[in-house]
Design an enzyme around this catalytic site. Structure first.
Site, PDB file in Angstrom:
ATOM      1  N   LYS A   1      -2.174  -9.261  -7.020  1.00 57.68           N
ATOM      2  CA  LYS A   1      -1.065  -8.904  -7.579  1.00 57.68           C
ATOM      3  C   LYS A   1      -0.009 -10.004  -7.149  1.00 57.68           C
ATOM      4  O   LYS A   1       0.751 -10.185  -8.137  1.00 57.68           O
ATOM      5  CB  LYS A   1      -0.568  -7.763  -6.814  1.00 57.68           C
ATOM      6  CG  LYS A   1      -1.179  -6.336  -7.314  1.00 57.68           C
ATOM      7  CD  LYS A   1      -1.299  -5.161  -6.303  1.00 57.68           C
ATOM      8  CE  LYS A   1      -2.179  -4.192  -6.769  1.00 57.68           C
ATOM      9  NZ  LYS A   1      -2.354  -3.088  -5.714  1.00 57.68           N
TER      10      LYS A   1
ATOM     11  N   GLN B   1       0.276  -1.288   0.008  1.00 56.57           N
ATOM     12  CA  GLN B   1      -1.064  -0.806  -0.453  1.00 56.57           C
ATOM     13  C   GLN B   1      -1.884  -0.068   0.412  1.00 56.57           C
ATOM     14  O   GLN B   1      -1.999   0.146   1.556  1.00 56.57           O
ATOM     15  CB  GLN B   1      -1.810  -2.520  -0.120  1.00 56.57           C
ATOM     16  CG  GLN B   1      -3.459  -2.422  -0.642  1.00 56.57           C
ATOM     17  CD  GLN B   1      -3.462  -2.467  -2.164  1.00 56.57           C
ATOM     18  OE1 GLN B   1      -2.799  -3.124  -2.944  1.00 56.57           O
ATOM     19  NE2 GLN B   1      -4.450  -1.697  -2.754  1.00 56.57           N
TER      20      GLN B   1
ATOM     21  N   ASP C   1       5.283   1.831  -8.126  1.00 56.77           N
ATOM     22  CA  ASP C   1       3.703   2.637  -8.295  1.00 56.77           C
ATOM     23  C   ASP C   1       3.642   4.203  -8.246  1.00 56.77           C
ATOM     24  O   ASP C   1       2.694   4.573  -8.033  1.00 56.77           O
ATOM     25  CB  ASP C   1       2.764   2.035  -7.304  1.00 56.77           C
ATOM     26  CG  ASP C   1       1.311   2.167  -7.681  1.00 56.77           C
ATOM     27  OD1 ASP C   1       1.159   2.447  -8.572  1.00 56.77           O
ATOM     28  OD2 ASP C   1       0.568   1.901  -6.596  1.00 56.77           O
TER      29      ASP C   1
END
Ligand code: NAP
Length: 285
Positions: free
Chosen positions: A55, A99, A122
């Site tokens: 990423k 994450q 996200d």
């Protein structure tokens, strides 16, 4: 004559999405804003470390700034939330990505909830999820957004189709189900307690696999002509779909790798750029 199979090329979709971002990033730079994504990695899981690195690299290639926060596996929930709050308050950070998964002793839900909605690129907060369910999220979860982007890029009709989603996780199965529903698909959501799974999958015009089990979806579960989207990513670059077997019946299918994965990263970049644009719009008001 043998029917043509459409391989849904994630790299191609991702490239088109990223191309669209170049102009937006340029316009932001004229206002002296560089979009910035903060990634947080807790612990030393090698796959998670690889995802975070990928990423960060993708950000760098496009001129998006990224900050990598690495915390030891002994980090407490409180320490993690304190770090997230610092990033929430940092005006140079436009998006925050924690994450998944974090070590077991951490309350992952509480940590996700700490991310301020404007920076939830996200779609992991309950507010982000709810906005997505109502169909007006700024930033739906990236993998579900990627799945929809692939279907749209290839002009695959969703309305009126029967979509069968295998998996109901908060970051993947559930949000992609509501996104398909909001686009007028009829949606069946399957999970580990579903009875007669194969029979249900056989009814799907669109099958989305989000299970986390290598080669789980079998070829004879796929209705002839169905579209198969494999969101799975398991050790050794293996998806959740038995690709070769499912290709027999499918009219279109995503490969692993080079299917949903690269588009998920492109969606994250897109959301980060849009978060920076929203920040700019607010600051000039
Ligand atoms: P997860 O949180 O483990 O959820 C898996 C889901 O599959 C659960 O809802 C579970 O049901 C269901 N399931 C498990 N065994 C099943 C069975 N035998 N029959 C039917 N359903 C079953 O996983 P996730 O985070 O959603 O990830 C799913 C997959 O997507 C993984 O392969 C992951 O690596 C991949 N992924 C890819 C990307 C990408 O960028 N491409 C991003 C995120 C995840 P229950 O709810 O009943 O337990």
């Amino acid at each position: 004559m043998k029917e043509e199979k459409l391989i849904l090329d994630g790299n191609r979709v991702a490239a088109a999405m990223k191309e669209g971002l170049v102009e937006q990033i340029k316009r932001l730079s004229e206002k002296e804003i560089v979009p910035c994504l903060a990634t947080i990695l807790v612990g030393d899981d090698p796959s998670s470390a690889t995802y975070v690195r990928m990423k960060g690299n993708a950000c760098a290639r496009l001129g998006i700034h990224s900050i990598r926060v690495e915390l030891p596996s002994t980090t407490t929930t409180e320490e993690l939330i304190a770090k997230i709050n610092k990033l929430n308050d940092d005006p140079h950070v436009h998006g925050i990505l924690l994450q998944h998964p974090v070590p077991h002793h951490i309350d992952e839900r509480a940590a996700f909830e700490a991310i301020r909605i404007e920076k939830d690129v996200d779609g992991v907060t309950t507010i982000g999820f709810a906005q997505n369910a109502f169909g007006f999220a700024d930033f739906p979860s990236c993998t579900p957004a990627a799945i929809i982007a692939i279907l749209e890029y290839y002009n695959i009709p969703i309305e009126g189709k029967h979509a069968v989603v295998i998996g109901r996780s908060p970051i993947l199965g559930k949000p992609v189900s509501v996104m398909l529903l909001n686009r007028n698909a009829t949606v069946t959501i399957c999970h580990s307690k579903t009875a007669n799974l194969a029979r249900l999958v056989r009814l799907g015009d669109i099958v989305v696999a989000a299970v986390g089990k290598p080669n789980f979806v079998q070829g004879d579960w796929i209705k002839p002509g169905a579209v198969v989207v494999d969101a799975g990513y398991n050790k050794g670059n293996i998806g959740d779909v038995d690709y070769e077997a499912c290709l027999e019946n499918a009219s279109a299918i995503t490969p692993v790798p080079a299917g949903v994965g690269p588009v998920t990263i492109a969606a994250l970049l897109k959301h980060t750029v849009e978060a920076a644009e929203r920040f700019l719009a607010k600051s000039v008001l």
